[in-house]
Design an enzyme around this catalytic site. Sequence first.
Site, PDB file in Angstrom:
ATOM      1  N   ASP A  95       0.834  -1.208   0.000  1.00 60.33           N
ATOM      2  CA  ASP A  95       0.000   0.000   0.000  1.00 60.33           C
ATOM      3  C   ASP A  95       0.873   1.263   0.000  1.00 60.33           C
ATOM      4  O   ASP A  95       0.359   2.382  -0.114  1.00 60.33           O
ATOM      5  CB  ASP A  95      -1.018  -0.002   1.150  1.00 60.33           C
ATOM      6  CG  ASP A  95      -0.367  -0.024   2.515  1.00 60.33           C
ATOM      7  OD1 ASP A  95       0.877  -0.163   2.600  1.00 60.33           O
ATOM      8  OD2 ASP A  95      -1.093   0.089   3.519  1.00 60.33           O
ATOM      9  N   SER A  96       2.192   1.079   0.049  1.00 60.49           N
ATOM     10  CA  SER A  96       3.093   2.220  -0.176  1.00 60.49           C
ATOM     11  C   SER A  96       2.834   2.824  -1.555  1.00 60.49           C
ATOM     12  O   SER A  96       3.277   3.944  -1.833  1.00 60.49           O
ATOM     13  CB  SER A  96       4.561   1.791  -0.060  1.00 60.49           C
ATOM     14  OG  SER A  96       4.822   0.677  -0.884  1.00 60.49           O
TER      15      SER A  96
ATOM     16  N   ASP B 183      -1.241  -6.048  -0.314  1.00 59.50           N
ATOM     17  CA  ASP B 183      -1.541  -5.428   0.987  1.00 59.50           C
ATOM     18  C   ASP B 183      -3.033  -5.173   1.159  1.00 59.50           C
ATOM     19  O   ASP B 183      -3.693  -4.682   0.234  1.00 59.50           O
ATOM     20  CB  ASP B 183      -0.841  -4.065   1.074  1.00 59.50           C
ATOM     21  CG  ASP B 183       0.344  -4.076   2.014  1.00 59.50           C
ATOM     22  OD1 ASP B 183       0.442  -4.992   2.853  1.00 59.50           O
ATOM     23  OD2 ASP B 183       1.173  -3.153   1.899  1.00 59.50           O
TER      24      ASP B 183
ATOM     25  N   LYS C 288      -1.336  -9.316   2.800  1.00 64.89           N
ATOM     26  CA  LYS C 288      -0.562  -8.876   3.978  1.00 64.89           C
ATOM     27  C   LYS C 288      -1.403  -7.889   4.763  1.00 64.89           C
ATOM     28  O   LYS C 288      -2.126  -7.084   4.161  1.00 64.89           O
ATOM     29  CB  LYS C 288       0.751  -8.223   3.554  1.00 64.89           C
ATOM     30  CG  LYS C 288       1.542  -7.642   4.737  1.00 64.89           C
ATOM     31  CD  LYS C 288       2.964  -7.303   4.389  1.00 64.89           C
ATOM     32  CE  LYS C 288       3.173  -5.972   3.718  1.00 64.89           C
ATOM     33  NZ  LYS C 288       2.687  -4.808   4.487  1.00 64.89           N
TER      34      LYS C 288
ATOM     35  N   GLU D 204      -1.338  -5.430   8.633  1.00 69.51           N
ATOM     36  CA  GLU D 204      -0.522  -4.899   9.721  1.00 69.51           C
ATOM     37  C   GLU D 204      -1.136  -5.211  11.085  1.00 69.51           C
ATOM     38  O   GLU D 204      -2.369  -5.169  11.232  1.00 69.51           O
ATOM     39  CB  GLU D 204      -0.363  -3.371   9.570  1.00 69.51           C
ATOM     40  CG  GLU D 204       0.400  -2.990   8.314  1.00 69.51           C
ATOM     41  CD  GLU D 204       0.622  -1.489   8.175  1.00 69.51           C
ATOM     42  OE1 GLU D 204       0.339  -0.731   9.133  1.00 69.51           O
ATOM     43  OE2 GLU D 204       1.089  -1.075   7.095  1.00 69.51           O
TER      44      GLU D 204
ATOM     45  N   GLU E 159       9.285  -4.267  10.159  1.00 70.61           N
ATOM     46  CA  GLU E 159       9.694  -2.981   9.580  1.00 70.61           C
ATOM     47  C   GLU E 159      10.273  -2.073  10.662  1.00 70.61           C
ATOM     48  O   GLU E 159       9.740  -1.987  11.786  1.00 70.61           O
ATOM     49  CB  GLU E 159       8.488  -2.289   8.907  1.00 70.61           C
ATOM     50  CG  GLU E 159       8.883  -0.932   8.312  1.00 70.61           C
ATOM     51  CD  GLU E 159       7.877  -0.350   7.326  1.00 70.61           C
ATOM     52  OE1 GLU E 159       6.862  -1.015   7.023  1.00 70.61           O
ATOM     53  OE2 GLU E 159       8.113   0.781   6.869  1.00 70.61           O
TER      54      GLU E 159
HETATM   55  O1  KIV Z   1       3.542  -1.104   1.539  1.00 69.34           O
HETATM   56  C1  KIV Z   1       4.698  -1.530   1.494  1.00 69.34           C
HETATM   57  O2  KIV Z   1       5.474  -1.280   0.559  1.00 69.34           O
HETATM   58  C2  KIV Z   1       5.149  -2.357   2.605  1.00 69.34           C
HETATM   59  C3  KIV Z   1       6.617  -2.637   2.700  1.00 69.34           C
HETATM   60  C4  KIV Z   1       7.273  -1.444   3.252  1.00 69.34           C
HETATM   61  C5  KIV Z   1       6.894  -3.853   3.476  1.00 69.34           C
HETATM   62  O3  KIV Z   1       4.376  -2.740   3.411  1.00 69.34           O
END
Ligand code: KIV
Length: 269
Positions: free
Chosen positions: A49-50, A88, A118, A120, A187
């Site tokens: 989600d970055s 994510d 994924k 959090e 992280e």
């Molecule tokens: O969103 C992302 O790119 C991430 C990485 C920093 C692991 O969660």
Amino acid sequence: MSTQKPIRRTTAPQITRRKGGDPIVSLTSYHAHTAAIVDEYADFILVGDSLGMVMHGMESTVGVSLELMIMHGKAVVRGTKKALVVVDMPFGTYEESPSEAFRNAARVMKETQCGAVKLEGGVRMAETINFLTERGIPVMAHTGLTPQSVNVMGGFRTQGRDEDTWAMHEADARAVADAGAFSIVLEGMVEPLAARITSQIPIPTIGIGASPECDGQILVLEDMLGLNPTPPKFVKVYGNLGGQIEAAVKAYADEVKARKFPGEEQVYR
Ligand code: KIV
């Protein structure tokens, strides 16, 4: 006779079996072209989600929607053949209840055809991770610095500088491993804490700013390619794509302004 094609991509259980073995290679990717290149070298590709910050100029990942993740997830799956694709779950789509998480994660899996999601959170997400994995959704956990909580944390800060917090981080990692996560991203974490967690849990730890003590590493592709003018301190920058793009765009603009219209003389005569 079955008409199903055999699965050739790396699977979540194959990643789990790499615990303590050869280091796991992973990068983020958000679109088909870069994903096709990364696919040759990475064990898994994260549609992180970055992308909200990297692709869409947001200030944090909080504003990312499920639709955005699905759109980029589809592109990455289309561009790849070998790597496990992990997508994510964005903020606000899984925290409320296990059934909400299942509904949204199932949509991500169905619509993108990715191999895992994924999310959090540690202890607080364990019940949800168990709910998802028992219903066919492989989950990668993400603890330590969790960017979706930036508004509570008050910034992106390295975790574990205060030894008193180690027990909490260790409990988070154990909880997600016990709940069935197939691996965990650590992280922004000090090295001794990452080392302790890696030695305590049976699933691979994937570090980002969490030292070489982890079972593998992940970086944001644009950071390591030199597209981010201010990459995080821990990132080794392998390319200068920002500089190369700027030079190419400038050369093109100069030629057009000089009425050269590069390449056009070759066609339509
Ligand atoms: O969103 C992302 O790119 C991430 C990485 C920093 C692991 O969660």
